[in-house]
Write a protein that holds these residues in place. Structure first.
Motif, PDB file in Angstrom:
ATOM      1  N   PRO A 242       8.088  -2.566 118.173  1.00 34.85           N
ATOM      2  CA  PRO A 242       6.667  -2.298 118.428  1.00 34.85           C
ATOM      3  C   PRO A 242       5.813  -2.420 117.166  1.00 34.85           C
ATOM      4  O   PRO A 242       4.694  -2.905 117.215  1.00 34.85           O
ATOM      5  CB  PRO A 242       6.676  -0.858 118.966  1.00 34.85           C
ATOM      6  N   ALA A 243       6.395  -1.977 116.014  1.00 34.22           N
ATOM      7  CA  ALA A 243       5.629  -2.098 114.772  1.00 34.22           C
ATOM      8  C   ALA A 243       5.407  -3.553 114.402  1.00 34.22           C
ATOM      9  O   ALA A 243       4.336  -3.939 113.929  1.00 34.22           O
ATOM     10  CB  ALA A 243       6.356  -1.373 113.638  1.00 34.22           C
ATOM     11  N   GLN A 244       6.428  -4.388 114.634  1.00 37.30           N
ATOM     12  CA  GLN A 244       6.267  -5.805 114.352  1.00 37.30           C
ATOM     13  C   GLN A 244       5.207  -6.422 115.249  1.00 37.30           C
ATOM     14  O   GLN A 244       4.387  -7.235 114.813  1.00 37.30           O
ATOM     15  CB  GLN A 244       7.604  -6.518 114.543  1.00 37.30           C
ATOM     16  N   ALA A 245       5.214  -6.015 116.502  1.00 35.43           N
ATOM     17  CA  ALA A 245       4.223  -6.556 117.436  1.00 35.43           C
ATOM     18  C   ALA A 245       2.819  -6.153 117.013  1.00 35.43           C
ATOM     19  O   ALA A 245       1.872  -6.942 117.067  1.00 35.43           O
ATOM     20  CB  ALA A 245       4.515  -6.057 118.855  1.00 35.43           C
ATOM     21  N   LEU A 246       2.692  -4.881 116.566  1.00 35.22           N
ATOM     22  CA  LEU A 246       1.388  -4.414 116.113  1.00 35.22           C
ATOM     23  C   LEU A 246       0.916  -5.201 114.904  1.00 35.22           C
ATOM     24  O   LEU A 246      -0.230  -5.615 114.806  1.00 35.22           O
ATOM     25  CB  LEU A 246       1.458  -2.921 115.775  1.00 35.22           C
ATOM     26  N   ALA A 247       1.824  -5.424 113.955  1.00 33.74           N
ATOM     27  CA  ALA A 247       1.454  -6.117 112.721  1.00 33.74           C
ATOM     28  C   ALA A 247       1.028  -7.542 112.990  1.00 33.74           C
ATOM     29  O   ALA A 247       0.198  -8.100 112.277  1.00 33.74           O
ATOM     30  CB  ALA A 247       2.624  -6.089 111.748  1.00 33.74           C
ATOM     31  N   ARG A 248       1.596  -8.173 114.004  1.00 33.63           N
ATOM     32  CA  ARG A 248       1.324  -9.593 114.238  1.00 33.63           C
ATOM     33  C   ARG A 248       0.217  -9.845 115.243  1.00 33.63           C
ATOM     34  O   ARG A 248      -0.127 -10.982 115.525  1.00 33.63           O
ATOM     35  CB  ARG A 248       2.612 -10.258 114.727  1.00 33.63           C
ATOM     36  N   SER A 249      -0.283  -8.793 115.829  1.00 36.84           N
ATOM     37  CA  SER A 249      -1.308  -8.994 116.852  1.00 36.84           C
ATOM     38  C   SER A 249      -2.636  -8.438 116.374  1.00 36.84           C
ATOM     39  O   SER A 249      -2.704  -7.693 115.407  1.00 36.84           O
ATOM     40  CB  SER A 249      -0.911  -8.290 118.148  1.00 36.84           C
ATOM     41  N   SER A 250      -3.692  -8.796 117.045  1.00 37.90           N
ATOM     42  CA  SER A 250      -5.002  -8.249 116.737  1.00 37.90           C
ATOM     43  C   SER A 250      -5.716  -7.953 118.036  1.00 37.90           C
ATOM     44  O   SER A 250      -5.648  -8.731 118.984  1.00 37.90           O
ATOM     45  CB  SER A 250      -5.819  -9.233 115.891  1.00 37.90           C
ATOM     46  N   GLY A 251      -6.370  -6.796 118.076  1.00 34.92           N
ATOM     47  CA  GLY A 251      -7.054  -6.398 119.285  1.00 34.92           C
ATOM     48  C   GLY A 251      -8.423  -7.040 119.401  1.00 34.92           C
ATOM     49  O   GLY A 251      -8.813  -7.891 118.606  1.00 34.92           O
ATOM     50  N   SER A 252      -9.152  -6.589 120.388  1.00 33.20           N
ATOM     51  CA  SER A 252     -10.474  -7.163 120.664  1.00 33.20           C
ATOM     52  C   SER A 252     -11.584  -6.184 120.328  1.00 33.20           C
ATOM     53  O   SER A 252     -12.715  -6.351 120.771  1.00 33.20           O
ATOM     54  CB  SER A 252     -10.568  -7.556 122.143  1.00 33.20           C
ATOM     55  N   THR A 253     -11.275  -5.148 119.534  1.00 30.86           N
ATOM     56  CA  THR A 253     -12.243  -4.099 119.220  1.00 30.86           C
ATOM     57  C   THR A 253     -12.524  -4.050 117.731  1.00 30.86           C
ATOM     58  O   THR A 253     -11.617  -4.188 116.911  1.00 30.86           O
ATOM     59  CB  THR A 253     -11.717  -2.721 119.676  1.00 30.86           C
ATOM     60  N   ILE A 254     -13.799  -3.841 117.397  1.00 30.77           N
ATOM     61  CA  ILE A 254     -14.195  -3.549 116.025  1.00 30.77           C
ATOM     62  C   ILE A 254     -14.739  -2.125 116.008  1.00 30.77           C
ATOM     63  O   ILE A 254     -15.706  -1.807 116.709  1.00 30.77           O
ATOM     64  CB  ILE A 254     -15.254  -4.533 115.514  1.00 30.77           C
ATOM     65  N   GLY A 255     -14.095  -1.259 115.243  1.00 33.53           N
ATOM     66  CA  GLY A 255     -14.555   0.119 115.134  1.00 33.53           C
ATOM     67  C   GLY A 255     -15.630   0.252 114.073  1.00 33.53           C
ATOM     68  O   GLY A 255     -15.543  -0.353 113.001  1.00 33.53           O
ATOM     69  N   VAL A 256     -16.649   1.045 114.369  1.00 31.84           N
ATOM     70  CA  VAL A 256     -17.743   1.287 113.430  1.00 31.84           C
ATOM     71  C   VAL A 256     -17.807   2.788 113.167  1.00 31.84           C
ATOM     72  O   VAL A 256     -18.124   3.567 114.064  1.00 31.84           O
ATOM     73  CB  VAL A 256     -19.099   0.806 113.985  1.00 31.84           C
ATOM     74  N   LEU A 257     -17.507   3.196 111.956  1.00 37.57           N
ATOM     75  CA  LEU A 257     -17.541   4.610 111.592  1.00 37.57           C
ATOM     76  C   LEU A 257     -18.852   4.905 110.874  1.00 37.57           C
ATOM     77  O   LEU A 257     -19.154   4.301 109.842  1.00 37.57           O
ATOM     78  CB  LEU A 257     -16.361   4.966 110.687  1.00 37.57           C
TER      79      LEU A 257
END
Length: 345
Positions: free
Chosen positions: A52-67
């Motif tokens: 799962p960590a590898q999948a997370l590292a290689r993928s990118s979501g469709s959200t940009i967070g604004v803090l």
């Protein structure tokens, strides 16, 4: 017991972040020498990678967070609008998180966005002056970046982040000069809380502008408040009370280092029957849309708020480079009806 990534890092003599990048396929590169060293340690110890960590590292979501500190503040509203517009043009969703200027809430938001595989995080609020708080936030952001996330800061948060550089200090100095050119020599300043770096930078700019011409603030003429209308009104009341109680002349110009604070200052002056700009000139900072609707219209320092948000998204979607990218947002003094030459005594 199962071998952990921390075991591999210690065996290889590298940081946990480097071991993660080497084995999980992060978008941030590791030199071939270090990568080979980590892989050899993993093989020697019998480490099984976390899929799962590898999948997370290689993928990118469709959200940009604004803090940001407060979405109800028009300064942050303008930035959030720019981020949202630019993200939508790229088929992405912007997620706005208000932290109320609390580093603990900001830390929780970073970790949540990381867990939900946000493609990028835009730091739209001011950096904090508290070293321990900044270190915790930097560590959380480093872990997010190590798994392929992008971080962009609006205003300076550190050399490790791509940045939309806002000329806060220079803009405040230019505003101080502009008021001096109108003839003002007695100043008061309403600045923000010490925990926010932007308040420090803007105040430094005003003080530099005063020092250059041999001026300084009289006792009690520097007041701190939250960057809110209520804070600005209370700070203005303290300035007036100090002058009355000490028997010193009123300032002829008040610089509030946010437009929202300036709106509160105008309200307090109006309640006390003090004419603006006849008795006291008032200036703000940011040029939020409200500035032109106040009575009188507010002199201020204009920042391109929407463009700043758009610029942050462009930086976030670029391929990461070896050096950080910096885009500049220039400040412009805009004089309106709330400022004029002081009355002659």
């Amino acid at each position: 017991m199962a071998v952990t990534l921390g075991d591999v890092a210690r065996h290889a003599g590298v940081s946990l972040a480097t071991a993660s990048r080497a084995l999980n396929g992060s978008a941030r590169s590791v030199t071939e020498g270090l990568s080979a060293k980590v892989r050899a340690s993993a093989e020697a110890l019998g480490y099984l990678p976390n899929a799962p960590a590898q999948a997370l590292a290689r993928s990118s979501g469709s959200t940009i967070g604004v803090l940001l500190h407060d979405v109800a503040d028009p300064y942050f509203g303008g930035i959030a609008r720019g981020v949202g517009d630019a993200a939508a043009r790229e088929g992405l969703l912007s997620l706005v998180v208000s932290t109320d200027g609390d580093p603990r809430r900001e830390l929780e938001a970073i970790r949540t966005l990381h867990a939900h595989r946000a493609r990028a995080i835009v730091l739209a609020g001011s950096a904090y002056t508290d070293f321990a708080a900044r270190r915790q936030l930097d560590e959380a952001l480093a872990a997010y970046q190590d798994q392929g996330g992008r971080v962009v800061a609006i205003t300076e948060h550190g050399v490790q982040y791509d940045t939309v550089d806002v000329r806060n200090e220079g803009g405040a100095t230019s505003l101080t000069y502009a008021l001096q050119q109108l003839g003002h020599r007695r100043f008061a300043v309403i600045t923000g809380p010490e925990r926010m770096q932007v308040a420090v930078d803007r105040l430094d700019g005003v003080l530099a502008g005063l020092r250059e011409t041999g001026l300084e603030l009289a006792e009690g003429m520097l007041q701190r408040s939250e960057f809110t209308r209520e804070g600005g009104q209370a700070a203005m009341a303290r300035i007036l009370d100090v002058a009355r109680e000490s028997g010193t002349p009123l300032p002829t110009a008040v610089i509030a280092l946010s437009d929202i604070c300036a709106a509160g200052a105008l309200a307090e002056l109006r309640a006390r029957g003090i004419a603006v700009p006849g008795d006291i000139s008032v200036a703000g900072f940011d040029d939020i849309p409200l500035a032109t609707d106040l009575a009188p219209a507010l002199s201020t320092v204009r920042l391109p708020l929407i463009a700043m948000g758009e610029s942050a998204v462009r930086l976030a979607l670029r391929e990461p480079g070896a050096q950080r990218d910096v885009n500049h947002a220039f400040a412009e003094v805009v004089l309106r009806d709330s400022t004029a030459a002081p009355r002659t005594d």
